[in-house]
Design a protein around this motif. Structure first.
Motif, short mmCIF file in Angstrom:
data_model
loop_
_atom_site.label_atom_id
_atom_site.label_comp_id
_atom_site.label_asym_id
_atom_site.label_seq_id
_atom_site.Cartn_x
_atom_site.Cartn_y
_atom_site.Cartn_z
N VAL A 77 6.78 4.98 8.26
CA VAL A 77 6.27 4.24 7.15
C VAL A 77 5.71 2.90 7.80
CG1 VAL A 77 7.16 4.98 5.00
CG2 VAL A 77 8.60 3.48 6.73
N LYS A 118 0.65 -1.19 0.00
CA LYS A 118 0.04 -0.12 -0.15
C LYS A 118 0.83 1.21 -0.02
CE LYS A 118 -3.56 -2.49 2.38
NZ LYS A 118 -4.14 -2.90 3.81
N PRO A 119 0.27 2.49 -0.28
CA PRO A 119 1.21 3.43 -0.60
C PRO A 119 1.92 4.04 0.76
CG PRO A 119 -0.98 4.09 -1.33
CD PRO A 119 -1.13 2.69 -0.89
N TYR A 120 1.71 3.57 1.74
CA TYR A 120 2.45 4.15 3.03
C TYR A 120 3.18 2.69 3.91
CZ TYR A 120 -1.82 2.04 4.90
OH TYR A 120 -2.94 1.18 4.91
#
Lengths: 345, 345, 345, 345
Positions: free
Chosen positions: D133, D77-79
Motif C-alpha cells: 500500500v 485513493k483505494p490503494y
C-alpha cells in the motif's frame, strides 16, 4: 537478465515444456468457456485423485493474490477478520488487497516465519466485543514467506485450535509443492486437505505459466464461489489456459518432480554455504534459502549471480534470499558452489 | 465440442499459433516478473506505434471484466457513477463487479446497442444534488454487446459531450479489433485514442489465450494504476504471458488480419441469410450477427451447428446470435451457407 | 422558514414535546453507552409488546439510509443483489449507498409506487447463472416513496413468493406509521412482522428528532448485527438519545396518534382538492399527496405555502407533492383549503 | 447506574442543559432538512470565529467512528493507507471500519500514546513499491486514547514531515476540548487548524448528546464531502439536532468551560493519587487518568465507584482508567479523594 544467473525467485522463466505441449495439442479444439472445458475438467480429476474425497470442489485462478482475496472474502462476513503473521504475504505484499475487500488482518509476530497456536490464541483473547472485529479465519502459508515449513504436527495443532474455536483455516499454497517435496518434512496433499478448510496448490512458482488450484477441502464452503470468481474478475473466458497448467503438472508426477528438483538444488547450495561456515537466518527446508553473508562475499557473488539482499543486519552482514526453481540449471548451481568454496578458502 | 461446428462465440479455440511460438521461443529466458519483462516492454512499443503519443501508458490484464473493474474503480471517487446502456456488459454480465467496487451504474435504454448523447444527457439532467450519485464516467463498448459499431462521428459527439460536461470516456474494447476492421466503418486505433480517456484492445476474443491491453490515452489518469493492478489481483508474476499475446499480435499486422478474417466470415453468413430473405435484429457490421430465424430453421441448423438463441420474439421466431472468430474455418462457413440456401429453396 | 407555511416534508420541525421531556427527565442519569442504557431497553420492551414474539431483536439507528445500508449489507453475500422498484429510495435517493456497500439493485418499473410479484418474478427469470448477480432480497417501502400503501393481501403475496423462492423480504418503514394509521388500509405492526424478515419503524418522519427502530422479525438474521452497527459508524455512544425517541413514542400511543394526525390533515387537503375537481397522480392514502395542479394554481398557492413540484406533466400542469406531518397545524390546513376553494370558484 | 458513582467515561450522562434548551427553543421552527437549517448555519459561524479562515468548510456528524471513516475514506485513493499508532482508536476499537472502507492501517508502536516523526518515517521507509500500500495520510488523536496530549511543537514536527512527504494529517478530536483546555499544554483551535488538513471537535464526550464537527482546515479537501455524508448514511434529515449541539457549545464559551471542568476534576484526583504515593502509567494531562493501583485498593474503591481496570500489570497491580467529564460532580470527586486519603494512611 543480461548474462548473470538469477536466483532471485522461482518465476523468472516461462513454463515447463510439457505445459506448452498441452496447450499446442489442444489448441484448436473447440471448448466451452469459463472453466467448463474438458481440459480443466480432466485436470481437476487428476488433482482429486490425490484427495480422500475425490469430489472435492476445485477452482483455477491466475495468481496468489487473487486466490487469497477470493477465498478470504468468500469465507468472511463483513465484520470478521483474518489472523496472520506479520510476515504474511497478505499483510505485506498484496497492496492491501484484503483490506480493499473490507477485512482487517490481525497480525501476530512470526516465529521462524510461522504462526503458532499461542499467537492465534493471543488474538482471540484481545477480541471480545462488537467494538472490535471478530477473528474468524486463520491464514498461513506453506512453505512460509521465509521458506520454513509447518510440520504435520504443527498443522494438526493449529487445525485443532481452529476447530475448537470456530475458526476456519486457509493455507496459501503458492509454494505448496516445495513443502510437499521437502527433504526435511513428510507431508502429502491429503494431509493438507485433512487440516485445512481451503488451500491452494500453486503452479506459477512451480513450472506453470500461471495458475493456482483452490481446493475446498470443506466442500460446503464452495457454495457460490463461481459467482465470486466472476465478480472479482478472476473467471477466464479461456479457462482451458489454466486447466492446461494443472493437466500437465498432475497427469503424471511432474508437479512433484519439479519441486524436488528445486528443493535439491537449494539444498546443494545450503550445504555448500554451511560447509563454508555461513549461518542461516532460518534453517534451510525448502527452495528458498536465507543465509547470512558478509557484504564483501555478497559483492563478489554479485559479479556472476543475482539474488535479493533481504535485510541488513549490521555494517558487515546481511540476510540474503536465494531461490531455486524447477528451471534452475544444475551447472549454474555448480558454479555458485565453486565460487562459495573459493571464497571460503 | 461433440462434432458440431460452433458459432457460439469467439473464444472457443486456444490461440493463434504465432502466440504459442512466441511463448516457446522466449520460454527459458530469465525475465523480471510483474510486467517488467522485455517481452511486455516490446509489445507495448508495438502498440504505441499505432498511437499519436508513443509514450502512452499501457497495462496488460487477463480479461474484460477485470479491465472494466480496474479502470472504472480507478477513475471514480466513491460517490461517482458510470453511465452505460442497459445492455452494457458491466451492467448485465459481470456479476455486479462494478457495484462490488462500490459504484452505481446509471443505465440508459440502448439504441441499436449504443449509448447516445441524448441518453447521457438524460442521466445528467436527473442527477442534481448530493442525495444522488454523481455521474462522472461514460462506458461504451466497441463493438457493442449487440455487434453494432460506433462510427467516428458518433464517438466524436459522445466525446465532445463528455469533455463539455466534465465526464471521462472509457471504451470497452474486448472486441475492438472487429470494430477497427469492419467492412462497414472506418476507424483506426488513433481515432479511439483521440476520443476516449481510456480504452482497451482485447486479445481474448481475437486470437489470444487471454489478455486485454488497457491504453491510457489520457496519460495522467494512469497515476497509481500499477498499485490498483496489484491490489485487485490482476498483476501476474509471469507478466511475460500477457506480453507474449500482444507481442505476437502487434509485431506485424496479425491483430488486424485475425479480425478481418472473423468479420469476413461473418459477412459471408450475413449475405447468405439476407439473400435467403431473413431479417436481422441489428444490421450486420462486425463478427457478431443477430438474425431473426424461424424455430424450424433453427432446429435444422442445430443438427450440424451450435449457436445461441438470444431472444424469443414470438411462437414462430427468435433472434439468434452467430459469431465468427479468427479461427472460424472457411469450409465450415461454406457448409453453413449451403444449408441456408437449401433451407430457403 | 420565512413566513410561508411548509408542506414540503414531514421533518421540518423538531420533535414532539414528549420526546424532549423524556430527554430532560433522564438527562443526568448515568447510563451505559452504546445502546445498553435502560431507556433504550425499556423502549424495546414497549415495541416488543406490539409483536407476537416479544423477544424480537430490535436495534435503533439514526436514519433511513443508514438503516437500509446496514440491513441490506448484513443480509447479502457479496455477489447477491436486492430487488426494488425504480422509484425505490435505495435506488434513487441514497447516493449509491447500497452499491457502495457492494451490491447491485435490480430495478423493476413501479406500479403505483409498488413492487409486484410479477416484477419480482421477472428479475428472477433473467438471473440464471454466475455471470449475473444472484437476487436474494426484496426491498419495499411502506408507505411507498409515492405515498401509496401495500395492502395486507399485497404484502402476503410478496411474502409468499419470497419464501417460495428463498428470497428475504425487507420493508423500509421510514413512513411505516402513516401506513399503519391510514384511513384506507387496515394493518398492524404484527402483520408487518408476519410478512417481513426485517423492517423498521421510523421516528424521524413521525415526530422524533431522529431514529429508526430496526426489527428482526426473523431473529436469526440479527446475528452479528451489533458488529455491523459499530463497523458502519451507526452505534451512538449515547444510545439513550435514540432510545428516548422510541420510549416517548411507544410508552403509550403517541406513535400512532401522531401518524393519525398527519394522515387526517392530508386527507382533509385531499378531499378539498378532489371537491375542487383536481385529479391525483396516485390515490391519496397516506400523509403524502401527489395532486396534479395547473401551474397558475401552483403559483397562487406558492404565495403562502411551500411544497415541491414533483414532475412537470406538460406546459400547463405538474404533479406536486404535499406532505402533512405530526406537526402540521390544523389552522394552516384550513388556510390551504380555503385558498383551494377560492381558486376553484 | 445502581448507586455507585461512575468514572468510567465521559459519555454517561445526557447533555448540558443549555443544549436541551436550544432544542426546545427552536423546536417548532420549520427548517430545511439535511444540514441546511439555520441553527447549523449559525453554529458553523460560531466555530469559524475561532479560525483564521472564517469560511472553513465544517460538517456535523453523529459520532467519532463515523467521522473517522468519512474523512479517511474521503482523503484516500483505494490503494492508499493511513498511518496510526497501535493504540489508535481506528485500529483497535472501530470494528475494522477503516478496513471495511477498503484501507489498510499501517500501525506503529505508540510512545506515551503518541505517534512520532520517527514512527511515521519508519512506515515510509518500508513502503517502496506497488506490491505494498501507499501511505498517504497520518491519523493522530488529540487527546490520545491514553489521555496524553501532543504539544504544539510535536504537532508542528508531525505536520512538517507530512507536508514534506506529501502526506495529509488528520486529527481525531473526539476529546479535542480536553486538549485545548489542559492545564499542562497551551493550544488553540487555530493552532490545530494550522497543522492539520482535517480535524474534528467532539461534542459527544464534552457535553453534547451526540456530534462531531469536522473541520476542513484545507478547504479543497472538502470537495464532494456532502455526497460522502449521504452515501455513508451520516446525513441526518433533521440536521438541526446536530447543529443545536454546536450552537449551544460555541455561542459562548460553553465548549471550553465544560472541558476545563472535566480537566480540573481529573487533576484533583490525580493530585490526590500522587500525594498518596501512587504512580501513573502516563503523566496526567487531560480528563483521562491512568494510575497504577494495587488490586486491594481497586476493590475498596469499587465499593462506591465504577471505573475500568485497563491492564493487569502483575498479580498485585493494574493500570486503571479514571475519567472525569463535564458532568462530574465536585462532591463525588471529594468523596473519591477522601477515600484515597483514608486508604493511604
Amino acid at each position: 537478465m543480461e548474462n548473470k544467473i538469477s536466483f532471485k525467485n522461482d518465476y523468472s522463466e516461462g513454463a515447463h515444456p510439457r505445459i506448452l505441449e498441452v496447450l499446442s495439442e489442444t489448441n484448436l479444439q473447440q471448448e466451452p468457456g469459463y472453466g467448463y472445458d474438458r481440459i480443466s475438467e480432466k485436470a481437476k480429476t487428476y488433482i482429486n485423485s490425490h484427495l480422500a474425497n475425490q469430489d472435492t470442489p476445485i477452482y483455477f485462478v491466475s495468481g496468489g493474490t487473487q486466490a487469497n482475496v477470493l477465498v478470504i472474502s468468500h469465507l468472511l462476513k463483513p465484520y470478521e477478520s483474518v489472523i496472520a503473521t506479520d510476515t504474511g504475504h497478505i499483510h505485506v505484499h498484496e497492496t492491501g488487497a484484503i483490506e480493499y475487500a473490507g477485512h482487517k488482518i490481525n497480525t501476530v509476530p512470526h516465529i521462524n516465519g510461522k504462526l503458532t497456536v499461542e499467537g492465534i490464541q493471543s488474538v482471540l483473547d484481545l477480541h471480545t466485543d462488537e467494538h472490535m472485529v471478530k477473528p474468524a479465519l486463520v491464514y498461513i502459508s506453506q512453505t512460509t514467506e521465509l521458506g520454513s515449513i509447518y510440520s504435520k504436527e504443527e498443522l494438526q495443532s493449529i487445525s485443532n485450535l481452529c476447530r475448537e474455536k470456530g475458526l476456519k483455516l486457509f493455507i496459501d499454497g503458492a509454494r505448496m509443492a516445495s513443502a510437499l517435496c521437502s527433504e526435511k518434512v513428510s507431508l502429502e496433499i491429503r494431509d493438507i486437505a485433512k487440516y485445512a478448510d481451503v488451500f491452494y496448490l500453486g503452479a506459477t512458482k512451480n513450472g506453470g505459466l500461471l495458475g493456482e488450484a483452490i481446493v475446498f477441502a470443506n466442500p460446503e464452503l464452495a457454495e457460490g464461489f463461481s459467482y465470486a470468481l466472476k465478480q472479482k474478475g478472476a473467471l477466464m473466458a479461456k479457462g482451458r489456459l489454466l486447466g492446461a497448467q494443472f493437466y500437465a503438472l498432475f497427469e503424471e508426477q511432474l508437479y512433484f518432480e519439479l519441486a524436488k528438483h528445486a528443493n535439491r538444488q537449494a539444498m546443494r547450495i545450503a550445504e555448500a554455504l554451511q560447509s563454508a561456515g555461513f549461518r542461516f537466518a532460518l534453517t534451510p527446508e525448502s527452495n528458498q534459502l536465507f543465509p547470512i553473508l558478509p557484504y564483501n562475499t555478497i559483492n563478489i557473488l554479485f559479479e556472476d549471480f543475482e539474488f535479493y539482499v533481504w535485510e541488513k543486519l549490521n555494517e558487515q552482514e546481511a540476510v540474503v534470499r536465494i531461490v531455486c526453481s524447477w528451471a534452475t540449471n544444475e551447472n549454474d548451481v555448480d558454479l555458485f558452489i565453486r565460487k562459495i568454496k573459493d571464497l571460503s578458502r
